[in-house]
Motif scaffolding. Sequence first.
Motif, PDB file in Angstrom:
ATOM      1  N   ARG A   1      -6.818   5.001  -6.502  1.00 17.79           N
ATOM      2  CA  ARG A   1      -7.854   4.561  -5.568  1.00 17.79           C
ATOM      3  C   ARG A   1      -8.357   3.168  -5.942  1.00 17.79           C
ATOM      4  NH1 ARG A   1     -13.304   4.855  -5.781  1.00 17.79           N
ATOM      5  NH2 ARG A   1     -13.227   6.246  -7.570  1.00 17.79           N
ATOM      6  N   HIS A   2      -8.571   2.962  -7.229  1.00 14.00           N
ATOM      7  CA  HIS A   2      -9.038   1.646  -7.679  1.00 14.00           C
ATOM      8  C   HIS A   2      -7.989   0.573  -7.416  1.00 14.00           C
ATOM      9  CE1 HIS A   2     -12.743   3.007  -9.428  1.00 14.00           C
ATOM     10  NE2 HIS A   2     -12.107   3.916 -10.152  1.00 14.00           N
TER      11      HIS A   2
ATOM     12  N   ARG B   1      -7.953  -9.472   1.390  1.00 13.63           N
ATOM     13  CA  ARG B   1      -9.114 -10.073   2.073  1.00 13.63           C
ATOM     14  C   ARG B   1      -9.319 -11.497   1.586  1.00 13.63           C
ATOM     15  NH1 ARG B   1     -12.470  -4.777   1.541  1.00 13.63           N
ATOM     16  NH2 ARG B   1     -11.936  -3.801   3.518  1.00 13.63           N
TER      17      ARG B   1
ATOM     18  N   ASP C   1      -8.028   8.574  -9.896  1.00 11.02           N
ATOM     19  CA  ASP C   1      -8.942   7.484  -9.556  1.00 11.02           C
ATOM     20  C   ASP C   1      -8.270   6.129  -9.719  1.00 11.02           C
ATOM     21  OD1 ASP C   1     -11.082   9.009  -8.832  1.00 11.02           O
ATOM     22  OD2 ASP C   1     -12.068   8.928 -10.789  1.00 11.02           O
TER      23      ASP C   1
ATOM     24  N   LEU D   1       0.820  -1.215   0.000  1.00 14.14           N
ATOM     25  CA  LEU D   1       0.000   0.000   0.000  1.00 14.14           C
ATOM     26  C   LEU D   1       0.855   1.265   0.000  1.00 14.14           C
ATOM     27  CD1 LEU D   1      -3.043  -0.806   2.312  1.00 14.14           C
ATOM     28  CD2 LEU D   1      -2.980  -0.631  -0.176  1.00 14.14           C
TER      29      LEU D   1
ATOM     30  N   THR E   1      -6.556  -4.251  -1.481  1.00 11.45           N
ATOM     31  CA  THR E   1      -7.280  -4.572  -0.249  1.00 11.45           C
ATOM     32  C   THR E   1      -8.167  -5.799  -0.441  1.00 11.45           C
ATOM     33  OG1 THR E   1      -7.252  -2.254   0.407  1.00 11.45           O
ATOM     34  CG2 THR E   1      -8.892  -3.661   1.472  1.00 11.45           C
ATOM     35  N   GLU E   2      -8.864  -5.852  -1.562  1.00  6.14           N
ATOM     36  CA  GLU E   2      -9.743  -6.996  -1.830  1.00  6.14           C
ATOM     37  C   GLU E   2      -8.934  -8.287  -1.981  1.00  6.14           C
ATOM     38  OE1 GLU E   2     -13.136  -9.071  -2.082  1.00  6.14           O
ATOM     39  OE2 GLU E   2     -12.986  -6.939  -1.638  1.00  6.14           O
TER      40      GLU E   2
ATOM     41  N   LYS F   1      -5.712   0.619  -5.007  1.00  8.07           N
ATOM     42  CA  LYS F   1      -5.698   0.349  -3.560  1.00  8.07           C
ATOM     43  C   LYS F   1      -6.865  -0.545  -3.169  1.00  8.07           C
ATOM     44  CE  LYS F   1      -4.250   4.819  -2.301  1.00  8.07           C
ATOM     45  NZ  LYS F   1      -4.382   5.947  -1.407  1.00  8.07           N
ATOM     46  N   GLU F   2      -8.026  -0.288  -3.755  1.00  9.54           N
ATOM     47  CA  GLU F   2      -9.196  -1.131  -3.473  1.00  9.54           C
ATOM     48  C   GLU F   2      -8.949  -2.568  -3.943  1.00  9.54           C
ATOM     49  OE1 GLU F   2     -12.418   0.894  -5.388  1.00  9.54           O
ATOM     50  OE2 GLU F   2     -12.456   2.492  -3.870  1.00  9.54           O
ATOM     51  N   TYR F   3      -8.316  -2.703  -5.098  1.00 10.15           N
ATOM     52  CA  TYR F   3      -7.998  -4.036  -5.621  1.00 10.15           C
ATOM     53  C   TYR F   3      -7.046  -4.767  -4.678  1.00 10.15           C
ATOM     54  CZ  TYR F   3      -5.935  -7.659  -8.508  1.00 10.15           C
ATOM     55  OH  TYR F   3      -5.477  -8.857  -8.965  1.00 10.15           O
TER      56      TYR F   3
END
Length: 84
Positions: free
Chosen positions: A30-31, A41, A27, A16, A37-38, A33-35
């Motif tokens: 941000r996308h 998970r 954007d 990260l 994180t997912e 970082k979301e990827y």
Amino acid sequence: MSAEALQVAKVYRQLLRAVKKHVAKEDRARHFKEYVTEEFRNYSKLSDPSSIQQKIKLAHNYTFLLNSVHHHQELLFSIQHCCG
């Protein structure tokens, strides 16, 4: 917290940080970082230790790649600025 969980957390933080530092502040960042994180998970759903280690190694290698590309880019710009 297990040693494996600590290793995952360390690699996750490093990745990260690399994304925050080296990926454009749009954007897209941000996308991405979301990827990331997912994906981490999803790591928690894995039960096979070799699969977990493989995913950790992949994340570590990607972090290394991001940092290395950025470093080489800085070198090229400094050479161009100095000698161009």
